[in-house]
Design a protein around this motif. Structure first.
Motif, PDB file in Angstrom:
ATOM      1  N   PRO A   1       4.261   4.881  -7.812  1.00  0.00           N
ATOM      2  CA  PRO A   1       5.485   4.871  -7.013  1.00  0.00           C
ATOM      3  C   PRO A   1       5.221   4.238  -5.646  1.00  0.00           C
ATOM      4  O   PRO A   1       4.107   4.317  -5.115  1.00  0.00           O
ATOM      5  CB  PRO A   1       5.820   6.360  -6.861  1.00  0.00           C
ATOM      6  CG  PRO A   1       5.138   7.027  -8.013  1.00  0.00           C
ATOM      7  CD  PRO A   1       3.884   6.242  -8.234  1.00  0.00           C
ATOM      8  N   GLN A   2       6.242   3.625  -5.087  1.00  0.00           N
ATOM      9  CA  GLN A   2       6.101   3.037  -3.752  1.00  0.00           C
ATOM     10  C   GLN A   2       5.913   4.125  -2.703  1.00  0.00           C
ATOM     11  O   GLN A   2       5.162   3.947  -1.738  1.00  0.00           O
ATOM     12  CB  GLN A   2       7.341   2.204  -3.424  1.00  0.00           C
ATOM     13  CG  GLN A   2       7.253   1.488  -2.088  1.00  0.00           C
ATOM     14  CD  GLN A   2       8.474   0.612  -1.831  1.00  0.00           C
ATOM     15  OE1 GLN A   2       9.259   0.334  -2.730  1.00  0.00           O
ATOM     16  NE2 GLN A   2       8.644   0.197  -0.585  1.00  0.00           N
ATOM     17  N   HIS A   3       6.584   5.256  -2.915  1.00  0.00           N
ATOM     18  CA  HIS A   3       6.486   6.377  -1.982  1.00  0.00           C
ATOM     19  C   HIS A   3       6.148   7.642  -2.753  1.00  0.00           C
ATOM     20  O   HIS A   3       6.874   8.028  -3.671  1.00  0.00           O
ATOM     21  CB  HIS A   3       7.813   6.598  -1.244  1.00  0.00           C
ATOM     22  CG  HIS A   3       8.295   5.417  -0.475  1.00  0.00           C
ATOM     23  ND1 HIS A   3       7.765   5.048   0.743  1.00  0.00           N
ATOM     24  CD2 HIS A   3       9.267   4.510  -0.759  1.00  0.00           C
ATOM     25  CE1 HIS A   3       8.395   3.973   1.183  1.00  0.00           C
ATOM     26  NE2 HIS A   3       9.305   3.629   0.293  1.00  0.00           N
ATOM     27  N   ILE A   4       5.055   8.300  -2.381  1.00  0.00           N
ATOM     28  CA  ILE A   4       4.701   9.612  -2.925  1.00  0.00           C
ATOM     29  C   ILE A   4       4.665  10.579  -1.755  1.00  0.00           C
ATOM     30  O   ILE A   4       3.776  10.511  -0.901  1.00  0.00           O
ATOM     31  CB  ILE A   4       3.338   9.590  -3.641  1.00  0.00           C
ATOM     32  CG1 ILE A   4       3.332   8.554  -4.763  1.00  0.00           C
ATOM     33  CG2 ILE A   4       2.999  10.982  -4.190  1.00  0.00           C
ATOM     34  CD1 ILE A   4       1.944   8.314  -5.359  1.00  0.00           C
ATOM     35  N   PHE A   5       5.645  11.462  -1.687  1.00  0.00           N
ATOM     36  CA  PHE A   5       5.724  12.421  -0.589  1.00  0.00           C
ATOM     37  C   PHE A   5       5.023  13.704  -1.027  1.00  0.00           C
ATOM     38  O   PHE A   5       5.531  14.453  -1.865  1.00  0.00           O
ATOM     39  CB  PHE A   5       7.174  12.684  -0.214  1.00  0.00           C
ATOM     40  CG  PHE A   5       7.899  11.441   0.251  1.00  0.00           C
ATOM     41  CD1 PHE A   5       7.655  10.924   1.522  1.00  0.00           C
ATOM     42  CD2 PHE A   5       8.783  10.776  -0.584  1.00  0.00           C
ATOM     43  CE1 PHE A   5       8.296   9.770   1.953  1.00  0.00           C
ATOM     44  CE2 PHE A   5       9.435   9.623  -0.167  1.00  0.00           C
ATOM     45  CZ  PHE A   5       9.186   9.118   1.107  1.00  0.00           C
ATOM     46  N   ALA A   6       3.840  13.916  -0.481  1.00  0.00           N
ATOM     47  CA  ALA A   6       3.029  15.085  -0.812  1.00  0.00           C
ATOM     48  C   ALA A   6       3.306  16.155   0.229  1.00  0.00           C
ATOM     49  O   ALA A   6       2.947  15.996   1.398  1.00  0.00           O
ATOM     50  CB  ALA A   6       1.553  14.716  -0.830  1.00  0.00           C
ATOM     51  N   THR A   7       3.957  17.227  -0.169  1.00  0.00           N
ATOM     52  CA  THR A   7       4.378  18.231   0.795  1.00  0.00           C
ATOM     53  C   THR A   7       3.685  19.568   0.550  1.00  0.00           C
ATOM     54  O   THR A   7       3.367  19.933  -0.576  1.00  0.00           O
ATOM     55  CB  THR A   7       5.908  18.456   0.750  1.00  0.00           C
ATOM     56  OG1 THR A   7       6.242  19.331  -0.338  1.00  0.00           O
ATOM     57  CG2 THR A   7       6.658  17.141   0.583  1.00  0.00           C
ATOM     58  N   CYS A   8       3.470  20.283   1.624  1.00  0.00           N
ATOM     59  CA  CYS A   8       2.974  21.661   1.582  1.00  0.00           C
ATOM     60  C   CYS A   8       3.208  22.271   2.955  1.00  0.00           C
ATOM     61  O   CYS A   8       3.696  21.597   3.874  1.00  0.00           O
ATOM     62  CB  CYS A   8       1.503  21.736   1.178  1.00  0.00           C
ATOM     63  SG  CYS A   8       0.363  20.912   2.304  1.00  0.00           S
ATOM     64  N   ARG A   9       2.858  23.543   3.112  1.00  0.00           N
ATOM     65  CA  ARG A   9       3.170  24.238   4.365  1.00  0.00           C
ATOM     66  C   ARG A   9       2.377  23.704   5.549  1.00  0.00           C
ATOM     67  O   ARG A   9       2.872  23.676   6.667  1.00  0.00           O
ATOM     68  CB  ARG A   9       2.932  25.741   4.199  1.00  0.00           C
ATOM     69  CG  ARG A   9       4.026  26.430   3.406  1.00  0.00           C
ATOM     70  CD  ARG A   9       3.748  27.904   3.221  1.00  0.00           C
ATOM     71  NE  ARG A   9       2.611  28.129   2.336  1.00  0.00           N
ATOM     72  CZ  ARG A   9       2.196  29.323   1.942  1.00  0.00           C
ATOM     73  NH1 ARG A   9       2.801  30.412   2.375  1.00  0.00           N
ATOM     74  NH2 ARG A   9       1.165  29.441   1.122  1.00  0.00           N
ATOM     75  N   ASP A  10       1.128  23.273   5.313  1.00  0.00           N
ATOM     76  CA  ASP A  10       0.286  22.817   6.430  1.00  0.00           C
ATOM     77  C   ASP A  10      -0.576  21.630   5.983  1.00  0.00           C
ATOM     78  O   ASP A  10      -1.777  21.771   5.784  1.00  0.00           O
ATOM     79  CB  ASP A  10      -0.598  23.970   6.921  1.00  0.00           C
ATOM     80  CG  ASP A  10      -1.375  23.615   8.187  1.00  0.00           C
ATOM     81  OD1 ASP A  10      -1.033  22.596   8.829  1.00  0.00           O
ATOM     82  OD2 ASP A  10      -2.324  24.343   8.519  1.00  0.00           O
TER      83      ASP A  10
END
Length: 255
Positions: free
Chosen positions: A32-41
């Motif tokens: 993917p062009q954008h991979i948004f890896a999210t978590c609390r910190d």
């Protein structure tokens, strides 16, 4: 092989299945062009593995997102929107979750409510706040039918939340976990019904019993194999499977 989606967001991506999803998406032949890896910190010590991955792959963007904190979710929406500019978000994977082994004798109301906050309210709030970006992606030029490459919400579930399978899965009662995941499955069905006309696919996925912090070392399935299967299943989803409860091999599970 085409990319699974132009943009993907994964919650709870600092460890376990979430981290492996980010890893395999970034390493795929058509990432993917954008991979948004999210978590609390994501910038803290528990985000170290994510930080190292992001240093190797420019497609990975680290985004702070606490799925039980509405201001945090809205901040993540703004951050993701600024990266996507006039493009929408194609694929939202609600992976963040908590487990609980509480029995009827040991559980208390706080533990029950905490599990529901993370496993049920969290995915609902995240999906609600990201809905404008999902709708924007669904309206993309030349996109018809339902698919992950158009717009989709994937809720990582578990067969332990299956009422139909309950007595056939010889695990501890795990009241908070099992009840909250059954509720999450209902949320998936409701989302699928409500969002289908908007061009957004919704599916619940059981990743198998996986060797992770949550699954423990007793689990028979390596996280790499689980995620390979999940990504194969996601690539083959269509309007015929929207609202389905599938496992990591694509088999249909009873609700």
């Amino acid at each position: 092989m085409a990319a699974l989606a132009r943009s993907v967001l994964v919650t709870g991506s600092n460890r376990g299945i979430g981290l492996e999803l980010v890893r395999q998406l970034a390493a795929s032949p058509r990432p993917p062009q954008h991979i948004f890896a999210t978590c609390r910190d994501p910038e803290g010590p528990r985000g170290k593995a994510l930080q190292e991955l992001a240093a190797q792959h420019p497609s990975i963007k680290l985004v702070q997102l606490d799925a039980v904190n509405l201001p945090s979710i809205r901040g993540a929406v703004r951050a993701v929107g600024s990266h996507l500019k006039d493009q929408g978000l194609n694929l939202l994977i609600n992976n963040a979750g908590v487990s609980s082994h509480a029995t009827l004798r040991s559980l208390d109301s706080r533990e029950m409510l905490s599990a529901f906050a993370t496993n049920v309210v969290g995915p609902v709030q995240v999906t609600k706040e990201f809905l404008p970006l999902l709708e924007k992606a669904a309206k993309g030029v030349g996109k018809e039918g339902l698919s992950c490459s158009r717009a989709a919400v994937i809720n990582i579930s578990t067969k332990l939340g299956s009422i139909g399978l309950c007595l056939k899965v010889p695990e501890a009662p795990m009241y908070p976990y099992r009840a909250s995941k059954a509720a999450q499955n209902m949320v998936t069905r409701c989302m699928a019904a409500e969002l289908q006309d908007k061009g957004i696919l919704c599916v619940a996925i059981h990743p198998g019993w996986v060797k992770t912090d949550m699954g423990t070392e007793k689990a028979p399935l390596m996280v790499e194999h689980s995620v390979q299967g999940i990504l194969t299943v996601l690539a083959n989803l269509s309007q015929d499977t929207s609202g389905a409860f599938l496992d990591w091999e694509g088999n249909t599970l009873p609700w």
